[in-house]
Design an enzyme around this catalytic site. Structure first.
Site, PDB file in Angstrom:
ATOM      1  N   ASP A   1       0.857  -1.166   0.000  1.00 17.51           N
ATOM      2  CA  ASP A   1       0.000   0.000   0.000  1.00 17.51           C
ATOM      3  C   ASP A   1       0.911   1.241   0.000  1.00 17.51           C
ATOM      4  O   ASP A   1       2.081   1.142   0.347  1.00 17.51           O
ATOM      5  CB  ASP A   1      -0.883  -0.038   1.250  1.00 17.51           C
ATOM      6  CG  ASP A   1      -1.724   1.211   1.399  1.00 17.51           C
ATOM      7  OD1 ASP A   1      -2.278   1.666   0.388  1.00 17.51           O
ATOM      8  OD2 ASP A   1      -1.819   1.728   2.522  1.00 17.51           O
TER       9      ASP A   1
ATOM     10  N   ASP B   1      -1.948  -1.127   5.819  1.00 18.83           N
ATOM     11  CA  ASP B   1      -2.311  -0.630   7.149  1.00 18.83           C
ATOM     12  C   ASP B   1      -3.785  -0.314   7.319  1.00 18.83           C
ATOM     13  O   ASP B   1      -4.224  -0.014   8.415  1.00 18.83           O
ATOM     14  CB  ASP B   1      -1.503   0.636   7.473  1.00 18.83           C
ATOM     15  CG  ASP B   1      -1.973   1.839   6.657  1.00 18.83           C
ATOM     16  OD1 ASP B   1      -2.381   1.641   5.496  1.00 18.83           O
ATOM     17  OD2 ASP B   1      -1.928   2.963   7.176  1.00 18.83           O
TER      18      ASP B   1
ATOM     19  N   ASP C   1      -6.996  -2.661   3.006  1.00 23.57           N
ATOM     20  CA  ASP C   1      -5.896  -3.596   2.751  1.00 23.57           C
ATOM     21  C   ASP C   1      -6.155  -4.982   3.349  1.00 23.57           C
ATOM     22  O   ASP C   1      -5.480  -5.946   2.991  1.00 23.57           O
ATOM     23  CB  ASP C   1      -4.586  -3.060   3.349  1.00 23.57           C
ATOM     24  CG  ASP C   1      -4.165  -1.742   2.737  1.00 23.57           C
ATOM     25  OD1 ASP C   1      -4.294  -1.605   1.511  1.00 23.57           O
ATOM     26  OD2 ASP C   1      -3.727  -0.848   3.484  1.00 23.57           O
TER      27      ASP C   1
END
Length: 748
Positions: free
Chosen positions: A444, A639, A643
């Site tokens: 990410d 995080d 995700d």
């Protein structure tokens, strides 16, 4: 480990046999997030604030509004959640082979088993060999040992029986089945030996109560060691449910408000969402102009301004303005329900993973059973059943050496301690055993590669008559009261609570805000305002900041451009070196982000990441994980809530420690210090751990390559028969070697 939001949830072993989690198949409807104009809402001034130039910026995960993790590192005695051997703090539950167990019961079973084992060890020989402390000659000694052994077998062996039932039901015999085979054969043959020795005093038949007792105790110790080596983690699905409130304010046609349970809502219901509350369901805005923080859900920028007919997502956080909404998707069909389904399906997929110890135990079970059957047939045919029976029993007992029960737990315990010292909390060591399969590291962007905080990165002064701090104070006075990330970033950069009074405040739709401060007209505007009003500005300075993906605002005093303020999300320190090291180690870094293409590519270029996928929803991310998994193993780093499905799906899922509870619960490893660079240590530790585990499994079970054929009597035709004492010595040596080898594990 004491993380916030301790959910009432059970921790499940994802490597257990016999479990069928059930796929929660949902049709994933594509959500349309109307981002509007990203208008500021100036609550203090009772009107909307300005729209800054958001070019290139659509930051995920800004102002996560969650507390940091409280890591109680004392002693690193985390109750085990591992997907291969789960325990939990809420009752310390353990699931194995489809059977739910209580860790407190495991400890109780261990202590009771030890108490029963002590007299058994003292009163019975080891494989027919009297040790220096062995006591003989007590009246009724054999019957006392039989009584103690019976209690120990049924009480201490119960966890293994339950686990074996689950493994056999799934047609996957593994460690539990092998242990059950060993202790069952040892017990029933020992009962037979005790009875026969009492009936026929002229012939002594060797019993295996010593082996039965020590095997049960050591295997219980091994399980408890493993349960204590891995921290507790919660259920990601349950953590998702915590994002949605339990009740909603239902508005009737007459305007009256009634609080109702979320599951009682229907499509078309009107709801009142008050200030600072979570949105209870997916829907559209009917009245009001709220600013919602959707960062934890979608990866979109915090502070999304909403207007009439805009969509809102259940679980997003409302700002300082109440609004009315109409439900379009109830709890069962909303955005979070879709994410829950993705996570559940991904975790179910990973639950089929089988750890090294269970694989070896499975092979050993089949090998021992086959050799025992062959030995039974051969020796019964040639010398009779009485001669064959002790040979078969010896084969089956030797097949489950004590060292095998400690081979993996000791390495896992050492690994977890080393990991904790280096800012890594291991939740699923089974996943780390697949480190050699991993070729792609998917990451990410915001909150992972970048700081995840939208703040002032650069202030460029054009007019030297003003000091930077003075200009920031004026800008903060205009922005005071707004919940927009650009506004809050400027207020934070000013660093003072003593702000001047603003009069004649005015919002310039789509452009900015203006007002009078100390009789001077001050404005904060975007580039388009300067162009429309033919105001001169340093285009090169603007371009330099815009190319870094920053949002740029200009401060005007009496229509003169005095300052440029660039805001954005900074790349974490050391991330560029981390990406370079990943490449040198043979991994391919890939960026997966919900941010826009421009911002994503800019960060990727700065870090040297060639593969970039932007503007992704949670189901998009999990799709990319699956695509890359078709070629090789995938490590996913993230995080946010968006995700979590990808973290659960990935071969190895890694959560940033400052991320959401949902992401943390779905991951296999947590980076306590939120530094991606710690992943390098994780990779090295995982590789070395796998190597040590394989070495220990060879020491714990590999000697069976020689011991089993010898125990089966392969050399008897040449006058060589395996003495039980030799088998005992081999098992003792292998146990010692396993313990020493585990302690030599290092990261580098």
């Amino acid at each position: 480990m004491n993380m916030k939001n301790q959910h009432e949830r059970e921790e499940m072993q994802h490597d257990m046999s016999g479990m069928n989690h059930g796929h929660m198949g949902h049709e994933h409807e594509e959500m349309q997030h109307d981002m509007g104009g990203m208008n500021h809402e100036h609550m203090g001034h009772e009107h909307e604030g300005m729209q800054h130039d958001m070019s290139g910026m659509n930051h995920e995960h800004m102002n996560h509004e969650h507390e940091g993790m409280q890591h109680d590192m004392g002693g690193m005695n985390h109750e085990h959640m591992g997907h291969d051997m789960a325990g939990m703090d809420h009752g310390d539950m353990m699931m194995h082979g489809g059977h739910m167990m209580h860790m407190g019961n495991m400890k109780q079973k261990l202590w009771v088993s030890i108490i029963l084992t002590i007299p058994i060890v003292i009163l019975s020989p080891m494989m027919g060999m009297n040790l220096p402390f062995t006591v003989t000659g007590i009246p009724g000694q054999n019957w006392l040992v039989l009584l103690l052994g019976t209690v120990l077998f049924f009480y201490g062996g119960q966890p293994f029986f339950s686990g074996a039932r689950g493994e056999l039901a799934a047609k996957k015999p593994a460690m539990m089945t092998l242990i059950t085979l060993g202790i069952t054969v040892a017990y029933f043959y020992s009962v037979y030996a005790t009875v026969m020795n009492a009936i026929n005093l002229s012939v002594h038949i060797m019993d295996f109560f010593w082996e039965l007792a020590s095997l049960i105790v050591i295997m219980l110790i091994g399980h408890i060691v493993e349960m204590n080596t891995v921290m507790q983690a919660g259920s990601a699905v349950d953590a998702l449910a915590q994002l949605v409130p339990k009740s909603a304010h239902l508005q009737a046609h007459d305007g009256s408000i009634t609080d109702v349970a979320i599951d009682a809502l229907n499509n078309g219901d009107l709801l009142l969402v008050k200030e600072n509350e979570s949105v209870p369901a997916d829907g559209i805005v009917v009245s009001g102009t709220p600013v919602l923080d959707e960062s934890l859900l979608t990866g979109e920028s915090a502070g999304v301004a909403k207007k009439q007919h805009d969509t809102v997502v259940g679980g997003s956080q409302n700002g300082n303005s109440s609004f009315t909404m109409q439900v379009t998707q109830t709890e069962q069909g909303g955005f979070l329900a879709q994410v829950q389904a993705l996570v559940a399906n991904a975790q179910n997929h990973k639950s089929d993973a089988e750890n090294l110890a269970d694989k070896v135990a499975g092979w050993l079970f089949y090998a021992a059973t086959a050799i025992a059957v062959i030995a039974l047939v051969v020796w019964t045919t040639t010398r009779g059943f009485t001669y064959a029976l002790p040979i078969v029993v010896t084969v089956l007992i030797i097949a489950c050496p004590h060292a095998l029960g400690l081979a993996i737990p000791l390495v896992a315990s050492r690994m977890t301690g080393l990991a904790a010292q280096n800012g890594l909390l291991i939740q699923n060591r089974n996943a780390l055993e697949s480190i050699n399969d991993v070729k792609y590291v998917l990451m990410d962007k915001t909150g992972t590669l970048t700081e995840g905080q939208f703040k002032v990165q650069q202030v460029v002064m054009f007019n030297q008559q003003y000091q930077q701090q003075d200009v920031l104070t004026l800008a903060a006075a205009l922005e005071k009261g707004s919940t927009h990330p650009l506004a809050t970033g400027i207020v934070a950069a000013a660093g003072t609570s003593e702000l001047p009074v603003v009069t004649q405040f005015e919002n310039i739709p789509g452009t900015g805000v203006t007002g009078f401060i100390n009789h001077q007209k001050v404005a904060i505007v975007n580039k388009q305002y300067l162009v429309d009003h033919d105001l001169a500005f340093d285009a090169a300075a603007y371009q330099a900041q815009a190319e870094q993906g920053y949002s740029v605002s200009f401060v005007l005093i009496e229509q003169q451009v005095v300052t440029l303020i660039a805001q954005g999300d900074a790349i974490k320190v050391g991330t560029d070196a981390f990406i370079h090291e990943l490449k040198s180690m043979g991994y391919t870094p890939v960026m997966l982000t919900g941010d826009n293409q421009h911002a994503a590519k800019k960060v990727a270029e700065m870090l040297g990441i060639e593969h970039v996928h932007a503007e992704l929803k949670p189901d998009d991310k999990i799709d990319f994980v699956k695509q890359y998994q078709q070629n090789a193993g995938v490590m996913m780093v993230g995080d946010g809530v968006n995700d979590s499905p990808a973290l659960a799906q990935a071969t190895i899922g890694i959560a940033i420690g400052a991320g959401t509870d949902v992401a943390i619960s779905a991951a296999d490893v947590i980076l306590v210090n939120s530094k991606p660079t710690d992943i390098l240590n994780l990779i090295k530790l995982a590789r070395n751990t796998r190597k040590k585990m394989i070495e220990n499994l060879w020491w714990g079970a590999g000697y069976n390559v020689l011991a089993l054929p010898l125990a089966a009597g392969i050399l008897i035709p040449w006058g060589i028969k395996l003495d039980p004492m030799v088998g005992a010595i081999l098992m003792s040596i292998s146990t010692i070697v396993v313990a020493i080898n585990a302690m030599t594990l290092k990261i580098k």
